[in-house]
Design a protein around this motif. Structure first.
Motif, PDB file in Angstrom:
ATOM      1  N   GLN A 367       0.821  -1.210   0.000  1.00 40.25           N
ATOM      2  CA  GLN A 367       0.000   0.000   0.000  1.00 40.25           C
ATOM      3  C   GLN A 367       0.852   1.256   0.000  1.00 40.25           C
ATOM      4  OE1 GLN A 367      -2.517   0.373   3.462  1.00 40.25           O
ATOM      5  NE2 GLN A 367      -3.423   2.322   2.793  1.00 40.25           N
ATOM      6  N   ALA A 368       1.890   1.272   0.842  1.00 40.41           N
ATOM      7  CA  ALA A 368       2.766   2.443   0.926  1.00 40.41           C
ATOM      8  C   ALA A 368       3.616   2.574  -0.329  1.00 40.41           C
ATOM      9  CB  ALA A 368       3.661   2.335   2.159  1.00 40.41           C
ATOM     10  N   TYR A 369       4.141   1.434  -0.824  1.00 39.73           N
ATOM     11  CA  TYR A 369       4.984   1.498  -2.017  1.00 39.73           C
ATOM     12  C   TYR A 369       4.212   2.039  -3.215  1.00 39.73           C
ATOM     13  CZ  TYR A 369       7.444   0.220  -6.206  1.00 39.73           C
ATOM     14  OH  TYR A 369       8.037   0.288  -7.435  1.00 39.73           O
ATOM     15  N   VAL A 370       3.015   1.536  -3.446  1.00 43.52           N
ATOM     16  CA  VAL A 370       2.230   1.966  -4.606  1.00 43.52           C
ATOM     17  C   VAL A 370       1.939   3.460  -4.535  1.00 43.52           C
ATOM     18  CG1 VAL A 370      -0.022   1.759  -5.746  1.00 43.52           C
ATOM     19  CG2 VAL A 370       1.226  -0.296  -5.058  1.00 43.52           C
ATOM     20  N   ALA A 371       1.602   3.944  -3.345  1.00 43.00           N
ATOM     21  CA  ALA A 371       1.326   5.377  -3.185  1.00 43.00           C
ATOM     22  C   ALA A 371       2.573   6.214  -3.467  1.00 43.00           C
ATOM     23  CB  ALA A 371       0.805   5.653  -1.776  1.00 43.00           C
ATOM     24  N   LEU A 372       3.732   5.777  -2.948  1.00 44.77           N
ATOM     25  CA  LEU A 372       4.981   6.505  -3.175  1.00 44.77           C
ATOM     26  C   LEU A 372       5.365   6.457  -4.649  1.00 44.77           C
ATOM     27  CD1 LEU A 372       7.534   7.961  -2.147  1.00 44.77           C
ATOM     28  CD2 LEU A 372       8.525   5.703  -1.701  1.00 44.77           C
ATOM     29  N   ARG A 373       5.304   5.269  -5.239  1.00 45.46           N
ATOM     30  CA  ARG A 373       5.664   5.117  -6.656  1.00 45.46           C
ATOM     31  C   ARG A 373       4.771   5.950  -7.564  1.00 45.46           C
ATOM     32  NH1 ARG A 373       3.489  -0.151  -9.167  1.00 45.46           N
ATOM     33  NH2 ARG A 373       1.641   1.180  -8.934  1.00 45.46           N
ATOM     34  N   ASP A 374       3.470   5.883  -7.342  1.00 46.07           N
ATOM     35  CA  ASP A 374       2.539   6.624  -8.192  1.00 46.07           C
ATOM     36  C   ASP A 374       2.738   8.124  -8.064  1.00 46.07           C
ATOM     37  OD1 ASP A 374       1.565   4.205  -8.982  1.00 46.07           O
ATOM     38  OD2 ASP A 374      -0.361   4.363  -7.938  1.00 46.07           O
ATOM     39  N   SER A 375       3.060   8.572  -6.849  1.00 50.71           N
ATOM     40  CA  SER A 375       3.330   9.994  -6.651  1.00 50.71           C
ATOM     41  C   SER A 375       4.588  10.411  -7.405  1.00 50.71           C
ATOM     42  CB  SER A 375       3.483  10.290  -5.156  1.00 50.71           C
ATOM     43  OG  SER A 375       3.692  11.664  -4.938  1.00 50.71           O
ATOM     44  N   PHE A 376       5.623   9.567  -7.356  1.00 50.41           N
ATOM     45  CA  PHE A 376       6.851   9.888  -8.078  1.00 50.41           C
ATOM     46  C   PHE A 376       6.599   9.900  -9.585  1.00 50.41           C
ATOM     47  CE2 PHE A 376      10.930   9.080 -10.094  1.00 50.41           C
ATOM     48  CZ  PHE A 376      11.742  10.000  -9.424  1.00 50.41           C
ATOM     49  N   ARG A 377       5.880   8.895 -10.079  1.00 49.47           N
ATOM     50  CA  ARG A 377       5.564   8.859 -11.511  1.00 49.47           C
ATOM     51  C   ARG A 377       4.803  10.109 -11.939  1.00 49.47           C
ATOM     52  NH1 ARG A 377       3.258   2.686 -12.465  1.00 49.47           N
ATOM     53  NH2 ARG A 377       5.287   1.579 -12.498  1.00 49.47           N
ATOM     54  N   LYS A 378       3.878  10.540 -11.108  1.00 49.49           N
ATOM     55  CA  LYS A 378       3.066  11.724 -11.430  1.00 49.49           C
ATOM     56  C   LYS A 378       3.937  12.953 -11.613  1.00 49.49           C
ATOM     57  CE  LYS A 378      -0.349  14.789  -9.274  1.00 49.49           C
ATOM     58  NZ  LYS A 378      -1.209  14.992  -8.063  1.00 49.49           N
ATOM     59  N   TYR A 379       4.845  13.173 -10.664  1.00 49.50           N
ATOM     60  CA  TYR A 379       5.669  14.387 -10.715  1.00 49.50           C
ATOM     61  C   TYR A 379       6.891  14.239 -11.620  1.00 49.50           C
ATOM     62  CZ  TYR A 379       2.793  16.001  -6.828  1.00 49.50           C
ATOM     63  OH  TYR A 379       1.735  16.392  -6.050  1.00 49.50           O
ATOM     64  N   ALA A 380       7.169  12.997 -12.061  1.00 45.72           N
ATOM     65  CA  ALA A 380       8.286  12.769 -12.977  1.00 45.72           C
ATOM     66  C   ALA A 380       7.783  12.507 -14.400  1.00 45.72           C
ATOM     67  CB  ALA A 380       9.131  11.590 -12.498  1.00 45.72           C
ATOM     68  N   GLY A 381       6.602  13.024 -14.705  1.00 50.19           N
ATOM     69  CA  GLY A 381       5.987  12.782 -15.997  1.00 50.19           C
ATOM     70  C   GLY A 381       6.785  13.307 -17.179  1.00 50.19           C
ATOM     71  N   ASN A 382       7.691  14.254 -16.926  1.00 50.66           N
ATOM     72  CA  ASN A 382       8.505  14.802 -18.020  1.00 50.66           C
ATOM     73  C   ASN A 382       9.724  13.936 -18.339  1.00 50.66           C
ATOM     74  OD1 ASN A 382       9.559  15.574 -15.423  1.00 50.66           O
ATOM     75  ND2 ASN A 382      10.976  16.934 -16.488  1.00 50.66           N
ATOM     76  N   LEU A 383      10.004  12.931 -17.496  1.00 48.33           N
ATOM     77  CA  LEU A 383      11.159  12.069 -17.724  1.00 48.33           C
ATOM     78  C   LEU A 383      10.790  10.937 -18.682  1.00 48.33           C
ATOM     79  CD1 LEU A 383      12.456  11.775 -14.046  1.00 48.33           C
ATOM     80  CD2 LEU A 383      13.127  13.435 -15.798  1.00 48.33           C
ATOM     81  N   LYS A 384      11.760  10.471 -19.451  1.00 49.23           N
ATOM     82  CA  LYS A 384      11.529   9.418 -20.430  1.00 49.23           C
ATOM     83  C   LYS A 384      11.521   8.057 -19.737  1.00 49.23           C
ATOM     84  CE  LYS A 384      13.367   7.476 -24.740  1.00 49.23           C
ATOM     85  NZ  LYS A 384      14.487   7.538 -25.729  1.00 49.23           N
ATOM     86  N   SER A 385      10.342   7.446 -19.643  1.00 48.51           N
ATOM     87  CA  SER A 385      10.220   6.163 -18.957  1.00 48.51           C
ATOM     88  C   SER A 385      10.646   5.022 -19.870  1.00 48.51           C
ATOM     89  CB  SER A 385       8.786   5.940 -18.476  1.00 48.51           C
ATOM     90  OG  SER A 385       7.893   5.908 -19.569  1.00 48.51           O
ATOM     91  N   THR A 386      10.999   3.899 -19.243  1.00 47.83           N
ATOM     92  CA  THR A 386      11.384   2.704 -19.980  1.00 47.83           C
ATOM     93  C   THR A 386      10.914   1.488 -19.201  1.00 47.83           C
ATOM     94  OG1 THR A 386      13.226   1.588 -21.102  1.00 47.83           O
ATOM     95  CG2 THR A 386      13.677   2.515 -18.915  1.00 47.83           C
ATOM     96  N   SER A 387      11.137   0.300 -19.714  1.00 45.15           N
ATOM     97  CA  SER A 387      10.637  -0.914 -19.077  1.00 45.15           C
ATOM     98  C   SER A 387      11.345  -1.185 -17.750  1.00 45.15           C
ATOM     99  CB  SER A 387      10.813  -2.113 -20.011  1.00 45.15           C
ATOM    100  OG  SER A 387      12.170  -2.243 -20.410  1.00 45.15           O
ATOM    101  N   GLY A 388      10.689  -1.969 -16.900  1.00 52.65           N
ATOM    102  CA  GLY A 388      11.230  -2.269 -15.594  1.00 52.65           C
ATOM    103  C   GLY A 388      12.403  -3.230 -15.653  1.00 52.65           C
ATOM    104  N   PHE A 389      13.026  -3.428 -14.481  1.00 46.84           N
ATOM    105  CA  PHE A 389      14.200  -4.301 -14.391  1.00 46.84           C
ATOM    106  C   PHE A 389      14.149  -5.027 -13.055  1.00 46.84           C
ATOM    107  CE2 PHE A 389      18.464  -5.319 -13.019  1.00 46.84           C
ATOM    108  CZ  PHE A 389      19.091  -5.792 -14.169  1.00 46.84           C
ATOM    109  N   ALA A 390      14.163  -6.376 -13.118  1.00 45.21           N
ATOM    110  CA  ALA A 390      14.161  -7.193 -11.902  1.00 45.21           C
ATOM    111  C   ALA A 390      13.013  -6.776 -10.985  1.00 45.21           C
ATOM    112  CB  ALA A 390      15.520  -7.113 -11.211  1.00 45.21           C
ATOM    113  N   LEU A 391      13.302  -6.399  -9.725  1.00 43.33           N
ATOM    114  CA  LEU A 391      12.238  -6.029  -8.807  1.00 43.33           C
ATOM    115  C   LEU A 391      11.769  -4.585  -8.982  1.00 43.33           C
ATOM    116  CD1 LEU A 391      13.696  -5.513  -5.200  1.00 43.33           C
ATOM    117  CD2 LEU A 391      14.959  -5.151  -7.309  1.00 43.33           C
TER     118      LEU A 391
END
Length: 476
Positions: A367-391
């Motif tokens: 629950q805490a991880y998803v909230a933190l991750r989603d918040s970071f993704r929201k504010y990092a929307g200008n960064l070029k995302s790519t596929s995940g790696f391992a965990l």
């Protein structure tokens, strides 16, 4: 009706009070940090070819087991001591993440055993982890015996028992280490401990061979160490010595310890080194794992004046781990919506947040991880995302960039304090080409772990008298 008005007034007052706390912990403006992509990637390339360091470690002052004098010893990351055999950075990272998963499983197993009051099974039939890369992320050079012989030892805030591989020890019963195996016959200060001694009674798992105390420590990944429980003199450099330290002389050791001669336990239990030297405080500063620099481990030194202080909490069921009063996170100076109860340490010993130098990637309940991750993704929307790696499920492509501005991630502690993390403490390279990932991971466990990636280049101080933890950036 009057009682309803009183309740509404109380709720409104409580809301204002809560808002005031949040406003003191986070900025009203959006905040960013700069990640030096070029520098981090160069370190990632350099660590593959670095030659093992030859260090002469010197302590700051001599101590004895009843003194409160300060002393210090350097700390080095494992890949500056034991040359990596990995062909590229991806392979190196995968080996680190494999060790890290084993480490997390070990901590959870230790806690589960304590909460359920279950003792480990007898280790007469070894259960050995299939991993062979070696455990421990930070090491120091410590002298054992009289005259002292120098050994690379893992430091571990998640363990209490100090131990070293000890002759006689056949190839099938001991793992490979870089130093010669300690020989007690060559030390005049070696003493066996009796079965009725306080040190023997403090062990979670003890036995007797005649009148000699036997220790046994098993880890959640299948690793273990078994042998005689003794006292020895430990030396720190050319001047500092601690006589009569209870330490395991391991004749049967297997698992994730390859490279190190043994382990120094810095946990909160009665037989850890911190308790045996009667330390009022201790601190460490961990350098980046890809850095050839050294950090330091200090006992009884003053807290840096700019430390961000947080409560040091105690688990009533397990005194080994160091729990901290974390209540949440902010991203870009904006609070992440996570109920503080997610991080609370329960009266039954469940939950809570520990600070651990042996775990690399911080683990948070889903629950805490998803909230933190989603918040970071929201504010990092200008960064070029790519596929995940391992965990890691949140990664970015920074190839071709020298620096990049990213949202600041901060810990929020009870008491209204916040700690802004450097960008490289939450965005880590997963290759040498410019792929960086968000260095947190989810867990189904209620236990949260602040790992060493988030602690890099930060002086983490433990005030054992006043029950405080301090975090001071750039204090290595």
């Amino acid at each position: 009706m009057a009682s309803r008005k009183v309740l509404l007034l109380f709720a409104f007052t409580l809301l204002l009070s809560s808002s005031a706390v949040v406003s003191r912990t986070v900025s009203s403006e959006f905040t960013t940090s700069v990640l030096n992509v070029s520098f981090v990637l160069q370190q990632a390339l350099d660590i593959l070819s670095i030659e093992p360091l030859e260090q002469e470690f010197v302590s700051l002052s001599a101590i004895n087991s009843s003194s409160s004098s300060s002393f210090s010893l350097p700390l080095l990351s494992r890949d500056t001591i034991f040359k990596t055999q990995m062909k590229d950075y991806v392979a190196l990272l995968n080996s680190r993440l494999a060790r890290d998963s084993a480490r997390v499983n070990s901590l959870r197993s230790k806690l589960s055993l304590a909460l359920n009051q279950i003792l480990p099974e007898d280790l007469s039939t070894p259960v050995v982890s299939g991993l062979s890369q070696g455990s421990g992320e930070y090491f120091s050079r410590i002298g054992v015996g009289t005259p002292p012989k120098q050994y690379y030892m893992t430091i571990d805030t998640g363990s209490d028992v100090n131990w070293i591989q000890c002759q006689p020890c056949s190839f099938s019963r001991c793992y490979q280490q870089s130093d010669p195996i300690y020989n007690p016959k060559l030390s005049s200060s070696y003493r066996s401990l009796g079965c009725n001694t306080q040190q023997c009674a403090a062990l979670d798992r003890a036995g007797c061979s005649g009148t000699t105390c036997q220790y046994q420590v098993s880890y959640g990944d299948g690793s273990y160490t078994v042998g005689d429980f003794v006292t020895e003199t430990l030396s720190f450099g050319n001047s500092g010595t601690v006589p009569n330290v209870a330490i395991g002389c391991g004749h049967n050791n297997q698992g994730l310890f390859a490279g190190a001669a043994g382990l120094i336990g810095l946990g909160g239990g009665k037989i850890s080194l911190t308790r045996q030297v009667k330390a009022k405080s201790f601190s460490y500063c961990l350098v980046d794992r890809d850095s050839a620099d050294s950090g330091s481990l200090e006992f009884n030194s003053a807290f840096p004046s700019d430390s961000v202080l947080a409560p040091l909490l105690k688990n009533p069921k397990l005194d080994t781990f160091y729990y901290v009063g974390l209540i949440g996170f902010s991203v870009g100076g904006k609070p992440v919506q996570i109920p503080p109860s997610v991080f609370a340490l329960g009266s039954s010993g469940n939950g809570g947040v520990i600070v651990d130098c042996g775990t690399a990637i911080s683990r948070l309940p889903t629950q805490a991880y998803v909230a933190l991750r989603d918040s970071f993704r929201k504010y990092a929307g200008n960064l070029k995302s790519t596929s995940g790696f391992a965990l890691f499920d949140t990664c970015y492509d920074f190839s071709g960039l020298s620096t990049v501005s990213v949202p600041t991630v901060s810990f929020l502690f009870s008491g209204g304090k916040s700690l802004n993390l450097p960008a490289k403490n939450y965005l880590v390279p997963v290759d040498s080409m410019g792929t960086f990932c968000f260095a947190f991971a989810p867990t189904r466990s209620s236990l949260s772990i602040i790992g060493n990636v988030q602690q890099q280049r930060t002086r983490v101080s433990y005030d054992l008298v006043n029950n405080r933890v301090g975090f001071a950036p750039s204090k290595c």
